[in-house]
Motif scaffolding. Structure first.
Motif, short mmCIF file in Angstrom:
data_model
loop_
_atom_site.label_atom_id
_atom_site.label_comp_id
_atom_site.label_asym_id
_atom_site.label_seq_id
_atom_site.Cartn_x
_atom_site.Cartn_y
_atom_site.Cartn_z
N ARG A 176 0.83 -1.21 0.00
CA ARG A 176 0.00 0.00 0.00
C ARG A 176 0.86 1.25 0.00
O ARG A 176 0.53 2.24 -0.66
N LEU A 177 1.97 1.21 0.73
CA LEU A 177 2.86 2.38 0.77
C LEU A 177 3.52 2.64 -0.57
O LEU A 177 3.84 3.77 -0.91
N LYS A 178 3.74 1.59 -1.35
CA LYS A 178 4.42 1.74 -2.64
C LYS A 178 3.60 2.53 -3.65
O LYS A 178 4.13 3.00 -4.65
N GLN A 179 2.32 2.67 -3.41
CA GLN A 179 1.44 3.27 -4.40
C GLN A 179 1.66 4.77 -4.56
O GLN A 179 1.17 5.37 -5.52
N GLY A 180 2.36 5.38 -3.64
CA GLY A 180 2.63 6.81 -3.75
C GLY A 180 4.03 7.13 -3.27
O GLY A 180 4.82 6.26 -2.93
N GLU A 181 4.34 8.42 -3.25
CA GLU A 181 5.67 8.86 -2.83
C GLU A 181 5.88 8.68 -1.33
O GLU A 181 7.02 8.63 -0.86
N ARG A 182 4.81 8.54 -0.58
CA ARG A 182 4.90 8.41 0.87
C ARG A 182 5.79 7.23 1.27
O ARG A 182 6.61 7.34 2.18
N ARG B 41 12.72 1.06 -5.55
CA ARG B 41 12.07 2.03 -4.67
C ARG B 41 12.55 1.92 -3.23
O ARG B 41 11.86 2.38 -2.31
N ASP C 258 1.51 -1.70 5.14
CA ASP C 258 1.67 -0.30 5.54
C ASP C 258 2.97 -0.08 6.30
O ASP C 258 3.14 0.96 6.96
N LYS D 175 16.62 11.61 -5.35
CA LYS D 175 15.48 11.34 -6.21
C LYS D 175 15.79 10.13 -7.07
O LYS D 175 16.93 9.93 -7.49
#
Length: 381
Positions: free
Chosen positions: A196-202, A233, A305, A346
């Protein structure tokens, strides 16, 4: 930006062949026609392909010998320029190999110290059977030969390394132990965000925060380590411990001890992250679910998470992507960085193009360090 032409496909195919190797027209037609069919939904005829090859040869981009063809230096330069104008539509495995052939001659000196004196696995890439434009087929190769008995791959110099690249090997995965050793050379902590965390930059920001906490621990314990981007990532910390320390040398199974040590690092870091929560605001994360980290490799759904501190390479024949290796899935470099660069790092910094443009900084393998202070901090006796 533009779509690739038949000439682009021909040049790319020839560019990934070993230097001095000439390819027959039937092979060129088979591969180029397949890719044109997959992306442009056109049926390229052999006569159309032959016409394009003749034009490329007349322009000095391709040369012919005994009815077979190879790309010229002028053709390589032209291809470099053409690829800057193409947004998509080329064979993914060919592009990955093309990047590897550009990158590894420049990275070899930095990469080789992490490969020598130990078994190395390699990942070769081939065209995806269902979709050669967007998919590639990886082949994980552990042995140089299988008969009369399996022989591990070993790479000790630039010539051997580049020979594997010529054979479409793009990713180099050394073992954590040298030949005939029962001790890992590094405590490798592989940090990866849950699904779930991988789905965004968070997720990437949280991986950075956990990596920073581990680095702070290693600095406090005066442990030599290397911090690197995974190529995807995540990040990894390669901590070098002196295996002559009694707590390690007297263990019957050093790998088991290293796994236990990784779990204790996770427990310590989790406690520190909960005690001092200033990192949450510093990384702009807002509300955070606890616990932040996990050392449970199995049961992915239960840590979706959380940030996994993965210790699974700590085993006999355990292996891990080398610093400076290209990640076969992303074609990005598993790039060592200074801890001071972590927060601002980055992912695009690790593209082949950016790594080569910035010149390759050489990070040597960390030297073994006395782990006594680390054991004391973690309460290991």
């Amino acid at each position: 930006m533009r779509k690739p032409s038949v000439a682009d496909r021909i040049l790319l195919l020839l560019s990934i062949k070993e230097e001095g190797k000439y390819i027959g027209i039937d092979h060129i037609y088979e591969k180029v026609a397949r890719d044109a069919k997959a992306f442009e939904k056109i049926d390229l005829t052999k006569s159309e392909l032959e016409s394009e090859v003749k034009v490329l040869t007349a322009n000095g981009l391709v040369e012919e010998s005994a009815g077979k063809y190879a790309i010229t230096d002028k053709g390589e330069t032209e291809l470099d320029n053409r690829l800057k104008e193409i947004s998509e539509g080329l064979n993914l495995s060919y592009l990955t190999v093309w990047k590897a052939r550009k990158y590894y001659p420049k990275a070899a000196r930095a990469l080789l110290p992490f490969l020598t004196d130990r078994p190395v696995s390699v990942i070769k890439v081939f065209s995806g059977k269902e979709d050669p434009i967007h998919q590639l087929e990886p082949l994980f190769v552990r042995y140089k030969r299988y008969k009369p008995k399996p022989q591990f791959i070993s790479i000790s110099n630039e010539q051997e390394l580049l020979a594997y690249v010529d054979d479409h090997c793009v990713d180099f995965i050394p073992y954590v132990s040298k030949f005939n050793s029962n001790y890992p050379d590094y405590l490798i902590l592989d940090l990866d965000a849950g699904e779930r965390l991988k789905q965004g930059e968070r997720g990437f920001l949280m991986v950075k925060a956990v990596a920073e906490a581990i680095v702070d621990l290693m600095d406090e314990a005066r442990i030599n380590y290397l911090l690197k981007f995974s190529g995807s990532r995540g990040f990894q910390i390669w901590a070098a411990l002196d295996n002559s320390n009694k707590l390690i040398s007297e263990k019957s199974d050093a790998y088991s001890f290293y796994r236990q040590l990784a779990v204790e690092v996770r427990n310590y870091v989790e406690k520190k992250l909960e005690e001092d929560r200033s990192w949450i605001e510093e990384y702009g994360l807002g509300e955070v679910k606890w616990p932040v980290t996990s050392s449970i490799v199995a049961k992915k759904e239960e840590r979706s998470d959380q940030i996994l501190i993965d210790w699974s390479s700590m085993k006999p024949n355990g292996d891990v992507r080398a610093p400076y290796s290209m990640h076969y899935k992303t074609a990005m470099i598993s790039l060592p960085i200074f801890p001071s660069e972590l927060r601002q790092f980055k992912r695009e910094t690790a593209s082949v193009e950016n790594v080569m443009a910035a010149s390759i900084k050489e990070f040597p393998p960390p030297a073994p360090s006395d782990p006594s202070a680390l054991f004391r901090i973690l309460g290991i006796t």
